[in-house]
Design a protein around this motif. Structure first.
Motif, mmCIF file in Angstrom:
data_model
loop_
_atom_site.group_PDB
_atom_site.id
_atom_site.type_symbol
_atom_site.label_atom_id
_atom_site.label_comp_id
_atom_site.label_asym_id
_atom_site.label_seq_id
_atom_site.Cartn_x
_atom_site.Cartn_y
_atom_site.Cartn_z
ATOM 1 N N ALA A 548 1.006 -1.368 0.048
ATOM 2 C CA ALA A 548 -0.019 0.137 -0.185
ATOM 3 C C ALA A 548 0.730 1.364 0.185
ATOM 4 N N ILE A 549 0.706 2.173 -1.206
ATOM 5 C CA ILE A 549 1.437 3.369 -0.866
ATOM 6 C C ILE A 549 0.443 4.425 -0.625
ATOM 7 N N SER A 550 0.776 5.389 0.219
ATOM 8 C CA SER A 550 -0.093 6.696 0.610
ATOM 9 C C SER A 550 0.701 7.954 0.325
ATOM 10 N N PRO A 551 0.430 8.260 -0.961
ATOM 11 C CA PRO A 551 1.244 9.544 -1.224
ATOM 12 C C PRO A 551 0.807 10.995 -0.576
ATOM 13 N N THR A 552 -0.506 10.832 -0.103
ATOM 14 C CA THR A 552 -0.971 12.156 0.723
ATOM 15 C C THR A 552 -0.733 11.976 2.240
ATOM 16 N N GLY A 553 -0.119 10.718 2.721
ATOM 17 C CA GLY A 553 0.398 10.907 4.052
ATOM 18 C C GLY A 553 -0.703 10.008 4.890
ATOM 19 N N VAL A 666 9.841 0.427 -2.612
ATOM 20 C CA VAL A 666 8.955 -0.938 -2.797
ATOM 21 C C VAL A 666 9.866 -2.018 -3.452
ATOM 22 N N SER A 667 10.778 -1.750 -4.508
ATOM 23 C CA SER A 667 11.481 -2.718 -5.168
ATOM 24 C C SER A 667 12.317 -3.412 -4.259
ATOM 25 N N ARG A 668 12.688 -2.722 -3.046
ATOM 26 C CA ARG A 668 13.573 -3.622 -2.036
ATOM 27 C C ARG A 668 12.921 -4.453 -1.147
ATOM 28 N N LEU A 669 11.567 -4.486 -1.234
ATOM 29 C CA LEU A 669 10.820 -5.455 -0.465
ATOM 30 C C LEU A 669 10.433 -6.413 -1.032
ATOM 31 N N THR A 670 10.445 -6.681 -2.193
ATOM 32 C CA THR A 670 9.713 -7.910 -3.076
ATOM 33 C C THR A 670 11.023 -8.414 -3.965
ATOM 34 N N ARG A 671 11.009 -9.722 -3.909
ATOM 35 C CA ARG A 671 11.863 -10.698 -4.879
ATOM 36 C C ARG A 671 11.339 -10.659 -6.268
ATOM 37 N N SER A 672 9.905 -10.586 -6.296
ATOM 38 C CA SER A 672 9.247 -10.868 -7.624
ATOM 39 C C SER A 672 8.131 -9.408 -7.868
ATOM 40 N N ARG A 673 7.700 -9.691 -9.009
ATOM 41 C CA ARG A 673 6.614 -8.691 -9.179
ATOM 42 C C ARG A 673 5.267 -9.120 -8.917
ATOM 43 N N ASP A 674 5.106 -10.393 -8.243
ATOM 44 C CA ASP A 674 3.932 -11.153 -8.127
ATOM 45 C C ASP A 674 2.935 -10.508 -6.951
ATOM 46 N N VAL A 675 2.880 -9.111 -6.840
ATOM 47 C CA VAL A 675 2.325 -8.729 -5.645
ATOM 48 C C VAL A 675 1.184 -7.569 -6.263
ATOM 49 N N GLU A 676 0.201 -6.977 -5.302
ATOM 50 C CA GLU A 676 -0.698 -6.195 -5.637
ATOM 51 C C GLU A 676 -0.355 -4.674 -4.991
ATOM 52 N N ILE A 677 0.006 -3.827 -5.832
ATOM 53 C CA ILE A 677 0.201 -2.533 -5.679
ATOM 54 C C ILE A 677 -1.066 -1.551 -5.344
ATOM 55 N N ILE A 678 -1.322 -1.105 -4.352
ATOM 56 C CA ILE A 678 -2.555 -0.371 -3.866
ATOM 57 C C ILE A 678 -2.289 1.136 -3.500
ATOM 58 N N LEU A 679 -2.735 2.020 -4.544
ATOM 59 C CA LEU A 679 -2.438 3.564 -4.402
ATOM 60 C C LEU A 679 -3.500 3.941 -3.426
ATOM 61 N N SER A 680 -3.281 4.301 -2.174
ATOM 62 C CA SER A 680 -4.234 4.645 -1.289
ATOM 63 C C SER A 680 -4.260 6.460 -1.391
ATOM 64 N N LEU A 681 -5.546 6.718 -2.166
ATOM 65 C CA LEU A 681 -5.617 8.137 -2.243
ATOM 66 C C LEU A 681 -7.191 8.665 -1.597
ATOM 67 N N PRO A 682 -7.333 8.841 -0.658
ATOM 68 C CA PRO A 682 -8.665 9.176 -0.088
ATOM 69 C C PRO A 682 -9.336 10.364 -1.111
ATOM 70 N N GLU A 683 -8.457 11.158 -1.308
ATOM 71 C CA GLU A 683 -9.180 12.218 -2.372
ATOM 72 C C GLU A 683 -8.247 12.247 -3.485
ATOM 73 N N VAL A 684 -8.926 11.735 -4.823
ATOM 74 C CA VAL A 684 -8.038 11.268 -5.805
ATOM 75 C C VAL A 684 -7.592 12.336 -6.742
ATOM 76 N N GLU A 685 -6.415 12.480 -6.819
ATOM 77 C CA GLU A 685 -5.721 13.549 -7.648
ATOM 78 C C GLU A 685 -5.083 12.920 -8.834
ATOM 79 N N GLU A 686 -5.664 13.288 -9.960
ATOM 80 C CA GLU A 686 -5.480 12.404 -11.323
ATOM 81 C C GLU A 686 -4.022 12.656 -11.488
ATOM 82 N N THR A 687 -3.434 13.737 -11.641
ATOM 83 C CA THR A 687 -1.997 13.975 -11.716
ATOM 84 C C THR A 687 -1.088 13.028 -11.074
ATOM 85 N N ILE A 688 -1.333 13.001 -9.580
ATOM 86 C CA ILE A 688 -0.780 11.937 -8.874
ATOM 87 C C ILE A 688 -0.767 10.417 -9.207
#
Length: 721
Positions: A548-553, A666-688
């Motif tokens: 889970a990635i939370s760009p807005t904090g 994030v790449s340092r955490l996983t050995r493969s790319r068989d993961v789910e990447i979740i962009l957690s954006l409570p207020e969607v900002e299309e640019t981000i």
């Protein structure tokens, strides 16, 4: 709770079994001590039993008066076989022998051998309910024998001719006295049997011997009468008189014929000498005649004188003529004497011939007599054989009678057995052995308690793990099972915190190669990016790890916490790892903000199980940020991949909240790319969103899902403590 699916291949986690036993060690130890105490009390309550043993060697034994030859013959005989030894074992357990021992020792007076007379209340109840036969219905003697047999053990020592007699009793003196008494009675019985056999033999042999003596006397009398009546007198004990006479005549005839032949040969030699004019003084018969010898001497003297006078006198001298006349007369006398010797030899030959003729006549007469004697000897031999048979049988009976009579004494007929080891009074009881009983009971209780504990662990599913689980997964599973879901904490008001950099930003400058994986499907409704939709998507996803990635904090982190709780409420085993810089998920999910977490684990300051904590509001688990230095912890960031693999084996889904991390971190955490990447954006900002989507897809993460917090994120802000 187990993380093993029903259709998944599983294996038994031995480490978990050992940890379960160790976790309940106090309970198991208490049960073991209780079992040992019960065994000790029971052993002390039991009446002590004593056992002693006598050993008997079965071997042939010669009488005391037997000589060396007899002893050697007895020892050279065949030894007793296994069947004979087994028969002696049965004889030692015979009713007659047991009765004699019981009567000799008066065992019927002892309560130990007649418990039925003083039966217990339980025994009386069982008898009245017809569940047990009334022992008083049996005769007292039979009850004593039954009790005796229950305590008796007679056996053959393997590989030998030794028989052991064991007896168990409450009285140590009685335990030693009974085997010794049985051995003595057995030896006495065996010796008595020999004496009875000898007595029976003497009684039977006495009339038989008397009858044989009469028969032998009559047979020998018939032989003597037959010899006398038929003239079959013996000369040297083996040959009859006619046979001996014939042998003598034959020998004499042979000698006479030899003398005749010898005389004829001598006479022929003399004739040859006379007819040829040769000197006869070389013949043995001539040389042995003294007259011839004197004449020869005279002849020699005259011949010598003639030779001497011829040298001095003429041939016609009267002296020479006289000597020659004397010489011729001497030679005539020698010839006449030789003729007499020849006549004597011829007379010897004639006498020998007459003697031979007479001997031949006598031989013919004796042969006729001997032929008649041979016919008579047929009947004599039959009588002699009968007499010899009767005599030999009589001698055999006499020998056996003397042996049987000499063994009439009890000391002269020892039993074919001897005692090699007598029973002694035991000091320590045979049963119960307090220390072994307590030790065995304690060990058995300990083992049973441990087995029951392990079975309970197996049936609960906590000791089962997937076949491909790693050691770290096993440790993670054990840590999960030790956690319990706490009660819900009171709701408090939280304050929005500013955006802080992720923990992964410390190592964001270290690049690792990435590998592309197959694209994942987005949530079923592209227009719906709520927490519930993402939770449904992750429930159906096959990936064990979600980043889970939370760009807005912190508001994005709050949405990730809501997602984790939604997955737990849906029945998924889920754990959240707080890798944010602010530690906001830790603040939302646990009460103790100083709880050990991932930084402490990476720095080696906390055990794996100590870093897993339960969420205060759901069944989800959490690994907090921790209290150690972030930079020092991130030096071991490579161990995070091992940590994630272990947790993935123990949980259905592992969610890592990375805060405002970038692709490199994030790449340092996983050995493969068989993961789910979740962009957690409570207020969607299309640019981000577009920029992050492009970066992750460029790095090979094609399963990137947008999650807008909505009301769920706001609720988590309101629940913060």
């Amino acid at each position: 709770m187990s993380s093993v699916a029903r259709d998944q291949d599983v294996d038994i986690d031995l480490g978990q079994l050992a940890r379960a036993v160790w976790a309940r060690r106090l309970r198991i130890l208490t049960i073991t001590l209780v079992g040992a105490g019960v065994a000790f009390a029971g052993a002390k309550i039991m009446s002590p039993q004593y056992r002693s043993e006598t050993r008997i060697l079965i071997e042939p034994r010669a009488p005391a008066f037997a000589n060396t030859q007899q002893v050697n013959d007895a020892s050279a005989g065949p030894l007793m076989d296994e069947l004979n030894i087994a028969s002696q074992v049965q004889l030692l357990q015979s009713a007659d022998l047991l009765k004699k021992v019981i009567n000799d020792l008066k065992l019927y007076n002892l309560p130990e051998f007649d418990d039925a007379a003083n039966g217990s209340a339980m025994s009386s109840i069982l008898v009245k309910l017809h569940l047990k036969k009334n022992p008083l219905e049996n005769p007292p003697e039979e009850r004593v024998i039954d009790a005796f047999v229950e305590r008796l053990q007679v056996y053959q020592v393997p590989g030998s001719r030794v028989i052991g007699i064991n007896f168990t009793s409450k009285d140590p003196k009685l335990a030693a006295a009974i085997p010794n008494a049985m051995a003595n009675v057995y030896l006495s019985t065996q010796s008595g049997a020999k004496l009875d056999s000898n007595s029976e033999a003497t009684r039977w042999l006495e009339p038989e011997i008397e009858g044989l003596r009469r028969k032998v006397s009559e047979a020998e009398k018939k032989v003597a009468e037959y010899r006398t009546s038929h003239g079959l007198l013996q000369t040297n004990g083996t040959t009859t008189f006619p046979a001996q006479q014939l042998n003598d005549i034959s020998a004499e005839l042979t000698r006479v014929r030899g003398d005749k032949a010898n005389a004829e040969a001598r006479a022929q030699a003399v004739r040859n000498a006379l007819s040829s004019g040769e000197a006869s003084d070389t013949l043995p018969d001539i040389m042995s005649s003294q007259a011839i010898q004197r004449l020869k001497a005279t002849e020699s003297g005259l011949q010598s004188q003639i030779s001497d006078l011829q040298t001095s006198l003429l041939n016609n001298h009267p002296r020479l003529k006289s000597l020659r006349a004397q010489l011729a007369d001497i030679r005539t006398q020698i010839r006449q004497e030789t003729q007499k010797i020849l006549t004597s030899i011829e007379n010897e030959s004639k006498v020998a011939d007459l003697r031979a003729s007479e001997l031949e006549r006598q031989s013919d007469t004796v042969q006729a007599t001997s032929a008649r004697a041979g016919e008579d000897e047929v009947g004599l031999n039959a009588l002699e054989r009968e007499a010899n048979a009767q005599r030999q049988l009589l001698e055999t009976y006499l020998v056996r009678y003397r042996e049987a009579a000499s063994r009439a004494d009890s000391n002269s007929s020892p039993a074919d057995a001897r005692i090699v080891s007598r029973a002694v009074e035991p000091v320590d009881p045979y049963f119960p052995k307090v220390v072994p009983i307590v030790v065995v009971a304690a060990v058995a209780t300990l083992i049973m308690s441990a087995i029951i504990t392990m079975l309970a662990e197996l049936f609960s599913g906590r000791a089962l793990r997937p076949v491909d689980a790693s050691p770290e997964a096993i440790e993670a599973e054990a840590a999960v099972e030790e956690k319990h879901v706490p009660q819900a904490a009171p709701i408090a008001v939280a304050v929005r915190k500013p955006v802080q950099p992720s923990m992964l930003a410390v190592v964001a400058d270290e690049d690792e190669p990435v590998a592309a994986v197959e694209a994942a499907e987005a949530p079923e409704d592209d227009n719906e990016f709520s927490i519930a939709s993402v939770a449904d998507y992750l429930t159906g996803s096959r990936a064990p790890l979600a980043i889970a990635i939370s760009p807005t904090g912190d508001n994005g982190s709050a949405a990730t916490v809501s997602l984790t709780r939604a997955l737990a409420d849906a029945g998924r085993r889920v754990i959240l790892i707080d890798m944010t810089g602010s530690g906001y998920p830790t603040e939302l999910m646990v009460e103790d903000q100083a709880a050990l977490g991932v930084t402490d684990l990476l720095c080696g300051e906390a055990a794996f199980g100590d870093t897993i904590h339960s969420d205060r509001l759901s069944d989800a688990h959490l690994i907090p940020q921790g209290q150690s230095d972030v930079r020092r912890a991130m030096r071991g960031v490579d161990r995070l991949s091992l940590l994630l693999d272990a947790l993935a084996a123990a949980y259905d889904l592992v969610v890592v909240e990375c805060g405002s991390a970038d692709v490199a971190g994030v790449s340092r955490l996983t050995r493969s790319r068989d993961v789910e990447i979740i962009l957690s954006l409570p207020e969607v900002e299309e640019t981000i969103f577009v920029a992050l989507m492009t970066e992750f897809q460029a790095a090979g993460y094609e399963r990137v899902v947008l999650m807008s917090g909505g009301e769920g994120a706001e609720q988590e802000f309101g629940r913060a403590a």
